[in-house]
Scaffold this active site. Structure first.
Site, mmCIF file in Angstrom:
data_model
loop_
_atom_site.group_PDB
_atom_site.id
_atom_site.type_symbol
_atom_site.label_atom_id
_atom_site.label_comp_id
_atom_site.label_asym_id
_atom_site.label_seq_id
_atom_site.Cartn_x
_atom_site.Cartn_y
_atom_site.Cartn_z
ATOM 1 N N ASP B 329 0.724 -1.040 -0.060
ATOM 2 C CA ASP B 329 -0.032 -0.230 -0.239
ATOM 3 C C ASP B 329 0.973 1.237 -0.089
ATOM 4 O OD1 ASP B 329 -2.335 -1.346 0.493
ATOM 5 O OD2 ASP B 329 -1.925 -1.848 2.476
ATOM 6 N N LYS B 427 -15.656 23.700 0.543
ATOM 7 C CA LYS B 427 -14.394 22.837 0.087
ATOM 8 C C LYS B 427 -14.588 21.495 -0.570
ATOM 9 C CE LYS B 427 -12.205 20.273 3.777
ATOM 10 N NZ LYS B 427 -12.851 20.558 5.106
#
Lengths: 278, 878
Positions: B329, B427
């Site tokens: 990962d 946002k």
């Protein structure tokens, strides 16, 4: 090949799902569909009524698809009545749903009607195990093939018709024995190397499948057949498994569990076991 | 057509149910048919049978035969010590079985961890009435009512949803709650917004769903099935040990039979031959090998634990050393999982003017909480809050309401009182925020957001993306008094674009060095991340994971790849998988394993469990990992750090090298154990070494020095070699020839010298028979045994390296060797000088002169080994 298909319907919901497969196969084959429900001695009226309703519902939706569909309601021993209809009507294929109790008590002689129908009929039988009701139209069909396949033309046609009926892709899957040597242990072969070891019957099956123009791919894997089939179906999210009935005798089954029994128990998706006609 | 594609009416029709639910009778029928809604373990060989299996493998069968023959000999020819031998062999079988079982045993707890994610009770509508019932009784067709805080009991097709949001992290790895609705959607059910999956949690709202899959047939059950059924197979070391024991057992068996036949030819009696054959078979079997391997692995796992790598299965210690590919990962493993604001940009020429506006939105459109100075919240929000607080110093404001982020809008907004006015502050993802902006700030004034300015903003966005930054857009709008802003739609319109902020999850500082080590060690690293391709490529370049143009495969393309296509992608030297969900990991791991790679994979989520089980080494994150991932893994990274994996690989390679060292050491003593038997049968001399004395070496004196070899430090070049070739044998020709031909022969000469030296001193003449209780015979066999021990003391130092001189690696760099040698000598003193030792092993005290006479052999062995190593270094430089 299939001109008349019979689907055995009862009060259990899995028989309706089996009937749906029969319906779509009948449409792909251009066959007549007979929906048959037999009231066994001791069966309550309400439960038989559920079966009748199911048959009528299937008949209605089949006719909407342009399939010639009839309902037959009988009374008596289901095996005998179905056998009689098969002979009288010249049925080519019977769809019947197996139940969980067949999986739990595999070695006890008898079992459900579906289990008893499998060896009891001379025509082809498709035994359907329903475990998942969300995959209504299978798009990815896993076909588990053995080293030796009997009735290759029929099996290929059955697979091709189902694939066409659902516009599905066929994934041929063969579990083979690992290559081992006593002092060197198991020899690892890559998928490309395994593909060179495709059994002759599988190649014949593929060429029959090709003649129907069905999209397919093949995969070979070493290991234990039953477990690998279930894992393959689960890991690759297959919607339906098709495989053949076990060719093993009772003694052999007592000693080694047949792969089909293992798949019946652990299948992550619906399963159709096809026994070709005699 | 799948369940997610159906209308509400078709859902009921397809599942043969209604909005009133099933009748109790029908539910009972379905329960009998589909079984309980529960996670069940895959059928496996029961533990007692697995333990019994350790008594029936090839080596064990050979030993059982040897034990049976010993008991048979005792019955027909009592007094030859064959009963003791038979019992000793049975003891060896039991010891080996216990140690092998310990190596292979691993408690299966992953399914238990999975079960904890399912609820016990659920609200079900049956026959038009709602009732609470055990989740196990839920069947396909049941109507389930779910509300905030509930765990979902089965896979549901939603037919009613009111502000419903579910946390699907256990299935998708996505921690952001996903909004749920009832609209039919095409595609895979796993990506459908009208499905609530078993094992997920309702975060807010409520809804009603129809069950279409229960128990092991749910998506959650699929993970459980794969976790339970997928197996990596035997570890490389287990395979090698099987091969080695078969080889050794076959050699021992063939040699035993050959000399039994030879004895007949030269006219020895049946029982003499028989006892001899059993003895030589026992001598050639390294009884102490399996316990020593197990203990060496246990010591290796202890060392790894000190380096933050917790090993769960002993054989994984060595498997780590053989990995050729690591699938890792990104977030938290290669990077710090700690977002940092790198850049804030706007369309204003003066940077501070635009910057303050952006950070005002970032500060107030933010859910970070301050708790005693510490900031709590989602990493991106914390980074924005922290930076905004630093930049603005003081910016008072009061939140009136919030329109939370959801994956459909891809933005969040707040209605905030700032100064004298009320503002919508927004946002979110740039494309999402820009789509609701009609104005922007340009050099202090609000201007229309025309095509030219939109193009300019897009260029800014791309510039940040090319730097590998995660980019968020910020916008605001002053709300006139009396305007209704009760929905997100009301609020998020006609906004004024303020600017972008680029954030970065900084790489861990130790990762570039770890990746350099990997390259030198020939280990490929494949990054599998949920991040966008640009971010992933940029990070990969920054840490040195890729140098050239890597092959980048996005999740959507990955799903369409055929097996052959995937194989060709994986054959490329630099591959990055981006926008991936954990469910794809299993396929990557399987494809690599099919190609013969030895694969390690990292994971932290529930959905990573099957891949962790399938890999040769599943590595779970200790800090961020779920219990399911930890239970499915072979190793847990206590610090979630990629560099720790590389340290563990180094330890793994060292363990394999050390196993070879002590196998050479153990095998070397087999020749001086076998040669006395050959001399006994060929030259009709008294038996120089008894079977009990052989066992004293194999299961006694050899054990601790061998273990000490198992704790040798990594040799400097261990991470500069490519991963071990799977075809390379643990016990190959180099090990056999060094142990049997070179070291073994020197030891055999020493032991025969010791034996004859005592006999000669005692006045024995050739052909003279000696009773088994004759003090001279006892002392002679003791001398033979002592010669082996003395040589093994030198041998342990010789075996500390395969090619480096003992003077280079240093005599005292492994203190355990001295402890091992001390215990070895103490045991030998006990055998030689203690009455119990005499009784048990048929020995007698030796004079000091004999010890002194044997020491030159030990010195010669060491010098000969130094010469061999010198020759090897000269002829094949590393």
């Amino acid at each position: 090949m299939y001109r008349k298909i019979l689907s055995a319907v009862n009060e259990h919901v899995n028989s309706e799902v089996a009937g749906r497969y029969a319906k779509h196969l009948a449409r792909a084959a251009g066959a007549k569909l007979i929906l048959c429900s037999v009231r066994e001695p001791g069966q309550t009226e309400s439960s038989f009524e559920i079966a009748r309703e199911t048959a009528r519902r299937l008949q209605h939706t089949a006719r909407e698809l342009g399939i010639e569909a009839d309902c037959r309601f009988e009374t008596g021993d289901p095996i005998e009545r179905i056998r009689a209809i098969v002979l009288a009507e010249g049925i080519d294929l019977v769809f019947t749903a197996t139940r969980r109790e067949d999986v739990k008590h595999r070695l006890i002689k008898g079992g459900t009607t579906a289990r008893r129908l499998l060896p009891g009929l001379s025509c082809s039988v498709a035994l359907v195990r329903v475990v998942h009701m969300g995959r209504i139209h299978p798009r990815e069909i896993l076909v588990a093939v053995k080293d030796r396949i009997d009735s290759i033309p029929e099996r290929a046609e059955f697979t091709a018709l189902l694939a066409k009926a659902f516009e599905a892709k066929v994934h041929l899957f063969h579990v083979t024995k690992p290559v081992t040597r006593f002092f060197h242990g198991e020899t690892h072969l890559t998928p490309v190397e395994w593909e060179e070891k495709v059994p002759p019957d599988m190649s014949r099956f593929i060429s029959h499948l090709d003649s129907f123009g069905v999209e397919h791919e093949k995969r070979l894997l070493p290991g234990k057949a039953g477990r690998n089939i279930a894992v393959e179906a689960a890991s690759r999210r297959r919607d339906l498994i098709i495989m053949g009935a076990s060719g093993r005798g009772v003694i052999d089954q007592l000693l080694r569990r047949a792969p089909v029994e293992e798949v019946l128990r652990d299948t992550p998706c619906n399963l159709i076991i096809l026994k070709p006609g005699k | 057509m799948k369940i997610n594609e159906l209308t509400r009416e078709d859902v009921f029709r397809s599942l043969v149910t209604s909005s009133q639910g099933l009748s109790a009778e029908e539910a009972g029928r379905r329960l009998a048919e589909f079984g309980p809604n529960a996670i069940k373990a895959a059928r496996k060989r029961p533990l007692p049978l697995r333990f019994l299996g350790q008594f029936t493998h090839f080596l064990a069968v050979i030993l059982w035969i040897a034990a049976a023959l010993s008991f048979l000999s005792e019955y027909f020819q009592p007094g030859e010590g064959m009963l003791t031998l038979g019992l000793a062999i049975v003891g060896v079988i039991v010891i080996n079985a216990v140690f092998t079982f310990i190596q292979e045993y691993r408690a299966e707890k992953a399914l238990e961890a999975l079960k904890k994610l399912l609820p016990f009770k659920v609200t079900v509508r049956r026959g038009g009435r709602e009732r609470e019932m055990p989740a196990e009784d839920v069947v396909p067709g049941d109507i389930i009512l779910i509300a905030e805080g509930d765990k979902v009991p089965a896979d549901l097709r939603l037919v009613e949803a009111n502000g419903l949001r579910a946390n699907n992290a256990s299935l998708t790895g996505e921690s952001e709650p996903a909004p749920r609705d009832t609209k039919p959607v095409p595609g895979d059910p796993i990506n459908s917004s009208n499905i609530a999956f078993a094992g997920t949690t309702v975060v807010s709202g409520n809804g009603t769903g129809v069950v279409y899959a229960t128990g092991m047939r749910t998506e959650f059950g699929r993970i459980a099935q794969l976790t339970g059924a997928v197996t990596p197979g035997l570890s490389p070391l287990q395979k090698e040990i099987i091969k080695a024991t078969r080889l050794v057992a076959a050699i021992a068996g063939v040699v035993g039979i050959f000399f039994f036949a030879l004895g007949f030819v030269i006219g020895r009696s049946f029982w003499d031959n028989f006892i001899f054959a059993v003895g030589i078979t026992v001598a050639l079997i390294p009884e102490g090998m399996l316990p020593t391997v197990t203990l060496a692995l246990a010591m290796g796992s202890q060392r790894m634990a000190k380096r933050n790598a917790l090993i769960k299965t002993l054989t994984s210690v060595e498997t780590l050393g053989s990995v050729s590919v690591i699938c890792t990962d990104k977030t938290g493993t290669l990077t710090q999982n700690r977002m940092e604001v790198k850049e804030a940009v706007s369309l204003c020429a003066r940077s501070d003017e635009g910057r303050d506006r952006i950070f005002t939105v970032a500060l107030h459109c933010n859910n970070t909480k301050e708790n005693g100075g510490a900031l709590k919240g989602e990493p991106t929000e914390v980074a924005l809050y922290s930076k905004a607080r630093d930049v603005l110093k003081r910016s008072p404001g009061g939140r009136l309401r919030e329109f939370p982020f959801d994956s459909e809008r891809k933005r969040m907004s707040t209605l905030t009182r700032l100064g004298g006015g009320t503002f919508v502050l927004t946002k979110g993802a740039p494309e999402s925020v820009l789509s609701v902006c009609t104005n922007c700030y340009r050099d202090g004034t609000k201007v229309a957001f025309d095509d030219g300015l939109i193009g300019e903003a897009s260029d800014l966005f791309r510039r940040l993306m090319d730097k590998g930054l995660r980019v968020l857009a910020f916008a605001e709008r002053e709300v006139p008094a009396g305007e209704d802003v009760s929905t997100a739609g009301d609020a998020e319109r006609e906004l004024t674009f303020a600017g972008f902020i680029g954030l970065e999850d900084p790489p861990r500082p130790e990762v570039p060095e770890a990746l350099r080590k990997c390259r030198e060690a020939g280990i490929r690293i494949i990054m599998i991340t949920g991040d966008a391709s640009r971010t992933a490529v940029s990070v990969a370049r920054e840490i040195g994971l890729v140098a050239a143009e890597p092959v980048v495969v996005e999740g959507a393309d990955f799903a369409k790849l055929s097996d052959a296509g995937l194989r060709s992608v994986l054959a490329r030297p630099e591959v990055l998988f981006t926008r991936m969900t954990p469910k794809y990991k299993l396929r990557v791991v399987s494809a690599l394993k099919d190609q013969g790679e030895r694969v390690a994979v990292t994971g932290d989520g529930v959905n990573d469990a099957p891949a962790l089980k399938r890999a040769d080494i599943g590595i779970a994150m200790g800090i961020t990992g779920t219990d399911v991932a930890k239970e499915s893994a072979d190793m847990i990274l206590l610090d979630d750090n990629f560099a720790t994996i590389i340290n563990a690989v180094e330890e793994g390679r060292t363990v394999y090298e050390n196993i070879r060292k002590f196998i050479t050491y153990i095998f070397a003593s087999n020749i001086p154990e076998a040669v006395p038997y050959l001399a006994y049968i060929l030259f009709r001399i008294p038996l120089p070494l008894t079977i009990m004395q052989i066992l004293a070496v194999d299961l006694g004196t050899d054990m601790l020095p061998a273990l000490a070899l198992g704790s040798e430090r990594p040799t400097p070049g261990v991470m500069k070699l490519p991963p071990r070739d799977p075809a390379e044998r643990l016990i190959g020709l180099p090990v056999i020839s060094r142990a049997y031909v070179f070291l073994g022969c020197i030891e055999a000469a020493a032991c025969m010298f010791g034996f004859f030296w005592v006999l000669a001193k005692g006045g024995w003449t050739w052909g003279q028979a000696l009773a088994l209780t004759d003090p001279l015979y006892l002392q002679a066999t003791t001398a033979c045994l002592t010669a082996i021990i003395v040589c093994q003391v030198a041998n342990v130092f010789a075996c500390r390296s395969l090619r480096e001189s003992i003077f280079t690696i240093g005599w005292t760099t492994n203190k355990l060797i001295f402890l091992g040698v001390a215990v070895e000598l103490l045991l030998q003193f006990f055998i030689v000088y203690h009455p119990w030792g005499h009784a048990l092993f048929g020995t007698a005290p030796l004079p000091l002169t004999l010890w002194l006479a044997l020491i030159p052999f030990a010195v010669f062995l060491l010098l000969a080994e130094e010469a061999r190593k010198f020759f090897v270094r000269r002829t094949s430089p590393a």
